[in-house]
Design an enzyme around this catalytic site. Sequence first.
Site, short mmCIF file in Angstrom:
data_model
loop_
_atom_site.label_atom_id
_atom_site.label_comp_id
_atom_site.label_asym_id
_atom_site.label_seq_id
_atom_site.Cartn_x
_atom_site.Cartn_y
_atom_site.Cartn_z
N TYR A 103 -69.55 -12.87 18.26
CA TYR A 103 -68.64 -12.58 17.44
C TYR A 103 -68.38 -13.26 16.18
O TYR A 103 -68.25 -14.54 16.29
CB TYR A 103 -67.18 -12.30 18.45
CG TYR A 103 -66.04 -11.62 17.62
CD1 TYR A 103 -66.07 -10.37 17.10
CD2 TYR A 103 -65.02 -12.40 16.83
CE1 TYR A 103 -65.04 -9.82 16.48
CE2 TYR A 103 -64.00 -12.10 16.18
CZ TYR A 103 -64.00 -10.65 15.99
OH TYR A 103 -62.88 -10.26 15.39
N ASP A 118 -67.67 -14.30 26.97
CA ASP A 118 -67.03 -13.45 26.28
C ASP A 118 -67.46 -12.17 26.84
O ASP A 118 -68.63 -11.57 26.70
CB ASP A 118 -67.14 -13.46 25.04
CG ASP A 118 -66.39 -12.51 24.19
OD1 ASP A 118 -65.99 -11.48 24.74
OD2 ASP A 118 -66.11 -12.75 22.76
N ARG A 157 -43.01 -19.31 24.97
CA ARG A 157 -44.39 -19.55 24.55
C ARG A 157 -45.14 -20.48 26.08
O ARG A 157 -46.46 -20.46 25.89
CB ARG A 157 -44.29 -20.91 23.60
CG ARG A 157 -45.70 -21.42 23.14
CD ARG A 157 -45.57 -22.01 21.74
NE ARG A 157 -44.52 -22.94 21.37
CZ ARG A 157 -44.47 -24.13 22.16
NH1 ARG A 157 -45.42 -24.71 22.91
NH2 ARG A 157 -43.32 -25.01 21.97
N LYS A 216 -59.61 -4.64 22.52
CA LYS A 216 -60.40 -3.73 22.82
C LYS A 216 -60.60 -3.00 24.06
O LYS A 216 -59.24 -2.13 24.12
CB LYS A 216 -61.98 -4.44 22.58
CG LYS A 216 -62.05 -5.69 21.66
CD LYS A 216 -62.03 -4.85 20.25
CE LYS A 216 -61.92 -6.06 19.29
NZ LYS A 216 -62.64 -7.06 19.33
C1 LIG Z 1 -62.78 -8.57 18.49
C2 LIG Z 1 -63.51 -9.29 19.35
C3 LIG Z 1 -63.29 -10.83 19.62
C4 LIG Z 1 -61.85 -11.39 18.73
O1 LIG Z 1 -60.92 -10.70 19.07
P1 LIG Z 1 -59.50 -10.37 18.24
O2 LIG Z 1 -58.66 -9.81 19.22
O3 LIG Z 1 -59.73 -9.52 17.16
O4 LIG Z 1 -58.84 -11.75 17.70
C5 LIG Z 1 -64.17 -11.57 20.39
N1 LIG Z 1 -65.17 -11.19 20.94
C6 LIG Z 1 -65.37 -10.06 20.81
C7 LIG Z 1 -66.71 -9.81 21.62
C8 LIG Z 1 -65.05 -9.12 19.85
O5 LIG Z 1 -65.25 -7.86 20.01
#
Ligand SMILES: *Cc1c(COP(=O)(O)O)cnc(C)c1O
Length: 393
Positions: A111, A183, A58, A208
């Site tokens: 998001y 982000d 962890r 992603k």
């Molecule tokens: C999918 C996504 C998230 C969240 O990510 P997870 O891996 O699903 O928790 C955050 N920001 C953006 C822009 C995303 O496309």
Amino acid sequence: MNTKNKGFNTKLIHAGEIEEPYGSATVPIYQTSTFRFKNAKHGADCFSGKSDGYIYTRLANPTIRAFEQSIAELENAYDGIATSSGMGAITSVYMALLGAGDHIISTGAVYGPARGVLEFDLSRFGVESSFVNTSDIENIIAAIKPNTRVLYIETPANPTMEITDILACAEIARKHNLLLVVDNTFCSPYLQKPLDLGADVVLHSVTKFINGHADIVGGVIVTKEPRVYKKVRHMMTYMGCNMDPTQAYMALRGLKTLALRIERAQNNALCLAEFIQFHPKVSWIKYPGLSSHPQYALARKQMDGPGSMMSFGLKGGFKAGEKLMDNVRLAILAVSLGGVETLIQHPASMTHAAVSRKHKLAAGISDDLVRLSVGIEDVDDIIEDLKQALNHV
Ligand SMILES: *Cc1c(COP(=O)(O)O)cnc(C)c1O
């Protein structure tokens, strides 16, 4: 090897490599929860920080560290922190950087859950939040209060494709003593490096583009400064949203082809956008690679390419969107993005369903909006699929 001064593509393949006794060409999966101390003194030294030996997964693990260091190098960061998911990264950053009485300004079309957790959960702990269209810098300046601590932007925003000027945000953040968090999921470090433009923290949903194969969920955070890094790592380990070693291995494997995947998906997206743009059933399209995008110039300035995400509206509105999604055959009707396969979804009823209608409209998420994540299939096949599906609309 040390890849600090090497090119981006070399870093993709070699950053984070570790030395281990068998000379493995790839980073092995250290699937262990805990690590053996050599003796009592070594154990004590690991805990006190005198030795940097591993203690417990962890806190840190060699496979996970390899992934963290790779992303840190690609983003020109001090260091990285891998998390169980993108939301794990987002909540770790919120919890580390905000306390009762603090205020955060965020991109309105952020998001969905990244907004929801501020509005409905952190609000219970006394954290205030404002959501504005950050693509207009004046909106940010107007929202700043004496207790504002963090400016959080997503660019391009999900799913409106609005672009926020990172450099301008960094200037505002410096002037008002805020931390700028970006982000960077939609771009990946291949197309955009926010730390180079003055951001303090960058985070990704590894799910992603970084992993890119739609087979794991994961997240990562990188920071410019050690001080912020320590705060966020502390919070991540206390909340327990660490990445797992196998997840880290998969992410490292996916990462190697990041540039190849993005180049091809982006070429496909450009062709597809040109097809969609003039289709009689389409009312509008937003893609940073088209000069019709309201921030085309800014996109060209701060991104190294327009990427493979786009949104468009159908003249027939919500019902037409439904028809389109029920008739695609090659494109997969699914949320998520940034994988090798083309995905299509309807944010108003899917990813952003948790956001109130009023807020959705204010953030530009109209009922007719269809979001497309273009994959690396043959572009003719993707166009053919959309063409036949649009015929049903
Ligand atoms: C999918 C996504 C998230 C969240 O990510 P997870 O891996 O699903 O928790 C955050 N920001 C953006 C822009 C995303 O496309």
